[in-house]
Write a protein that holds these residues in place. Structure first.
Motif, PDB file in Angstrom:
ATOM      1  N   ALA A  34       0.846  -1.207   0.000  1.00 37.49           N
ATOM      2  CA  ALA A  34       0.000   0.000   0.000  1.00 37.49           C
ATOM      3  C   ALA A  34       0.876   1.250   0.000  1.00 37.49           C
ATOM      4  O   ALA A  34       0.601   2.213  -0.721  1.00 37.49           O
ATOM      5  CB  ALA A  34      -0.942  -0.001   1.193  1.00 37.49           C
ATOM      6  N   LEU A  35       1.950   1.235   0.790  1.00 35.24           N
ATOM      7  CA  LEU A  35       2.864   2.370   0.826  1.00 35.24           C
ATOM      8  C   LEU A  35       3.552   2.537  -0.529  1.00 35.24           C
ATOM      9  O   LEU A  35       3.652   3.652  -1.051  1.00 35.24           O
ATOM     10  CB  LEU A  35       3.910   2.183   1.923  1.00 35.24           C
ATOM     11  N   ASN A  36       4.001   1.449  -1.111  1.00 35.51           N
ATOM     12  CA  ASN A  36       4.659   1.513  -2.413  1.00 35.51           C
ATOM     13  C   ASN A  36       3.735   2.051  -3.491  1.00 35.51           C
ATOM     14  O   ASN A  36       4.174   2.756  -4.399  1.00 35.51           O
ATOM     15  CB  ASN A  36       5.199   0.141  -2.820  1.00 35.51           C
ATOM     16  N   SER A  37       2.437   1.735  -3.398  1.00 33.38           N
ATOM     17  CA  SER A  37       1.491   2.211  -4.414  1.00 33.38           C
ATOM     18  C   SER A  37       1.295   3.724  -4.352  1.00 33.38           C
ATOM     19  O   SER A  37       0.837   4.331  -5.306  1.00 33.38           O
ATOM     20  CB  SER A  37       0.141   1.505  -4.265  1.00 33.38           C
ATOM     21  N   LEU A  38       1.655   4.327  -3.228  1.00 37.25           N
ATOM     22  CA  LEU A  38       1.510   5.771  -3.050  1.00 37.25           C
ATOM     23  C   LEU A  38       2.839   6.514  -3.188  1.00 37.25           C
ATOM     24  O   LEU A  38       2.892   7.728  -3.011  1.00 37.25           O
ATOM     25  CB  LEU A  38       0.907   6.065  -1.674  1.00 37.25           C
ATOM     26  N   SER A  39       3.917   5.791  -3.481  1.00 33.96           N
ATOM     27  CA  SER A  39       5.258   6.365  -3.550  1.00 33.96           C
ATOM     28  C   SER A  39       5.721   6.433  -4.999  1.00 33.96           C
ATOM     29  O   SER A  39       5.721   5.419  -5.699  1.00 33.96           O
ATOM     30  CB  SER A  39       6.241   5.498  -2.760  1.00 33.96           C
ATOM     31  N   ALA A  40       6.138   7.616  -5.423  1.00 36.13           N
ATOM     32  CA  ALA A  40       6.668   7.777  -6.778  1.00 36.13           C
ATOM     33  C   ALA A  40       8.113   7.275  -6.816  1.00 36.13           C
ATOM     34  O   ALA A  40       8.828   7.349  -5.808  1.00 36.13           O
ATOM     35  CB  ALA A  40       6.613   9.238  -7.186  1.00 36.13           C
ATOM     36  N   PRO A  41       8.550   6.763  -7.945  1.00 38.92           N
ATOM     37  CA  PRO A  41       9.958   6.376  -8.067  1.00 38.92           C
ATOM     38  C   PRO A  41      10.854   7.586  -7.776  1.00 38.92           C
ATOM     39  O   PRO A  41      10.549   8.704  -8.176  1.00 38.92           O
ATOM     40  CB  PRO A  41      10.088   5.941  -9.531  1.00 38.92           C
ATOM     41  N   GLY A  42      11.925   7.353  -7.049  1.00 33.29           N
ATOM     42  CA  GLY A  42      12.848   8.435  -6.724  1.00 33.29           C
ATOM     43  C   GLY A  42      12.575   9.121  -5.403  1.00 33.29           C
ATOM     44  O   GLY A  42      13.369   9.954  -4.964  1.00 33.29           O
ATOM     45  N   CYS A  43      11.468   8.813  -4.736  1.00 39.62           N
ATOM     46  CA  CYS A  43      11.190   9.391  -3.412  1.00 39.62           C
ATOM     47  C   CYS A  43      12.011   8.602  -2.388  1.00 39.62           C
ATOM     48  O   CYS A  43      11.632   7.488  -2.012  1.00 39.62           O
ATOM     49  CB  CYS A  43       9.697   9.328  -3.087  1.00 39.62           C
TER      50      CYS A  43
ATOM     51  N   ASP B  55       1.031  11.786 -11.622  1.00 37.07           N
ATOM     52  CA  ASP B  55       1.561  10.430 -11.435  1.00 37.07           C
ATOM     53  C   ASP B  55       0.636   9.640 -10.515  1.00 37.07           C
ATOM     54  O   ASP B  55       1.072   9.062  -9.520  1.00 37.07           O
ATOM     55  CB  ASP B  55       2.982  10.506 -10.867  1.00 37.07           C
ATOM     56  N   ALA B  56      -0.649   9.633 -10.837  1.00 35.52           N
ATOM     57  CA  ALA B  56      -1.651   8.878 -10.063  1.00 35.52           C
ATOM     58  C   ALA B  56      -1.641   9.251  -8.588  1.00 35.52           C
ATOM     59  O   ALA B  56      -1.839   8.415  -7.730  1.00 35.52           O
ATOM     60  CB  ALA B  56      -1.444   7.376 -10.240  1.00 35.52           C
ATOM     61  N   PHE B  57      -1.401  10.519  -8.291  1.00 33.53           N
ATOM     62  CA  PHE B  57      -1.364  11.024  -6.916  1.00 33.53           C
ATOM     63  C   PHE B  57      -0.418  10.192  -6.052  1.00 33.53           C
ATOM     64  O   PHE B  57      -0.830   9.465  -5.166  1.00 33.53           O
ATOM     65  CB  PHE B  57      -2.771  11.094  -6.303  1.00 33.53           C
ATOM     66  N   ARG B  58       0.847  10.341  -6.338  1.00 35.17           N
ATOM     67  CA  ARG B  58       1.887   9.670  -5.561  1.00 35.17           C
ATOM     68  C   ARG B  58       2.766  10.716  -4.873  1.00 35.17           C
ATOM     69  O   ARG B  58       2.928  11.824  -5.353  1.00 35.17           O
ATOM     70  CB  ARG B  58       2.764   8.808  -6.463  1.00 35.17           C
ATOM     71  N   ILE B  59       3.352  10.299  -3.750  1.00 35.38           N
ATOM     72  CA  ILE B  59       4.278  11.156  -3.016  1.00 35.38           C
ATOM     73  C   ILE B  59       5.599  11.171  -3.794  1.00 35.38           C
ATOM     74  O   ILE B  59       6.179  10.114  -4.061  1.00 35.38           O
ATOM     75  CB  ILE B  59       4.518  10.630  -1.587  1.00 35.38           C
ATOM     76  N   THR B  60       6.064  12.374  -4.132  1.00 32.39           N
ATOM     77  CA  THR B  60       7.332  12.496  -4.866  1.00 32.39           C
ATOM     78  C   THR B  60       8.467  12.961  -3.973  1.00 32.39           C
ATOM     79  O   THR B  60       9.627  12.707  -4.283  1.00 32.39           O
ATOM     80  CB  THR B  60       7.183  13.481  -6.046  1.00 32.39           C
ATOM     81  N   ALA B  61       8.152  13.633  -2.877  1.00 27.13           N
ATOM     82  CA  ALA B  61       9.184  14.095  -1.934  1.00 27.13           C
ATOM     83  C   ALA B  61       8.582  14.180  -0.547  1.00 27.13           C
ATOM     84  O   ALA B  61       7.400  14.515  -0.387  1.00 27.13           O
ATOM     85  CB  ALA B  61       9.734  15.438  -2.372  1.00 27.13           C
ATOM     86  N   PHE B  62       9.426  13.892   0.450  1.00 19.14           N
ATOM     87  CA  PHE B  62       8.991  13.876   1.849  1.00 19.14           C
ATOM     88  C   PHE B  62      10.203  14.323   2.654  1.00 19.14           C
ATOM     89  O   PHE B  62      11.185  13.595   2.752  1.00 19.14           O
ATOM     90  CB  PHE B  62       8.594  12.439   2.205  1.00 19.14           C
TER      91      PHE B  62
END
Length: 197
Positions: A96-105, A184-191
């Motif tokens: 579930a976490l991976n589905s919300l995480s953009a590559p490179g985050c 990008d399908a509403f993904r986290i790109t930076a945190f």
């Protein structure tokens, strides 16, 4: 924007099937005489009710559906990200976490690695719930992305190791800058937790 996630109860629907049996008889040839007394009804049988079929929950982490509005959807994505991390720690499942995480985050990858490490060591985690205390929409430096400045509080996480020993990881209370990509399908790109108030 709401500051805390609502508590949800998960209820799985069950289907019960009742089967009625009807028996009919057909006879050919000569007609049978009509009885002068009414027959008593034959005992009825009911098939046992089958057990409900267990189906896989399509949303085991309990993620919220995204609203149509892009800004609201970006905020719900962040709430879902925290929920997915908490779920991953409890279950050892980072999907579930991976589905919300953009590559490179990088932070997203680190959090997914934490989940996998706890699972692979045979440890169990409890706690670690997040609360968003303050949220403020910011201008992202990257076109097409939505940035949020948050003040977040995370409860301490208790880890029970496979040998029975317990460790408590300190919680977090402070600012976080989170960037979401609606494209990008509403993904986290930076945190980023290294920012100042």
């Amino acid at each position: 924007m709401p500051a805390a996630r609502p508590t949800r109860a998960l209820t799985l629907p069950a289907a019960f099937v009742a089967t009625a049996l009807t028996v009919a008889a057909c006879a050919g040839g000569t007609p049978t005489p009509v009885p002068t007394t009414l027959p008593t009804s034959a005992p009825t049988t009911t098939a046992p009710t089958p057990s409900p079929t267990q189906t896989e929950d399509p949303n085991p982490a309990g993620l919220k559906p995204l609203p149509a509005d892009e800004i609201d959807a970006s905020f719900v994505t962040i709430e879902n990200f925290f929920t997915a991390y908490e779920y991953g720690l409890r279950t050892g499942d980072p999907s579930a976490l991976n589905s919300l995480s953009a590559p490179g985050c990088e932070t997203c990858e680190t959090l997914a690695d934490n989940i996998i490490n706890v699972r692979d060591l045979g440890d169990r985690a409890k706690g670690g719930a997040f609360t968003i205390k303050i949220s403020e929409l910011k201008q992202s430096l990257v076109p097409g992305r939505v940035a949020w400045w948050l003040h977040v509080s995370q409860d301490a996480t208790s880890i029970t190791h496979s040998n029975g020993e317990k460790t408590t990881l300190k919680g977090f209370d402070g600012p976080v800058l989170v960037e979401v990509s609606p494209e990008d399908a509403f993904r986290i790109t930076a945190f980023d937790t290294s920012i100042n108030d």
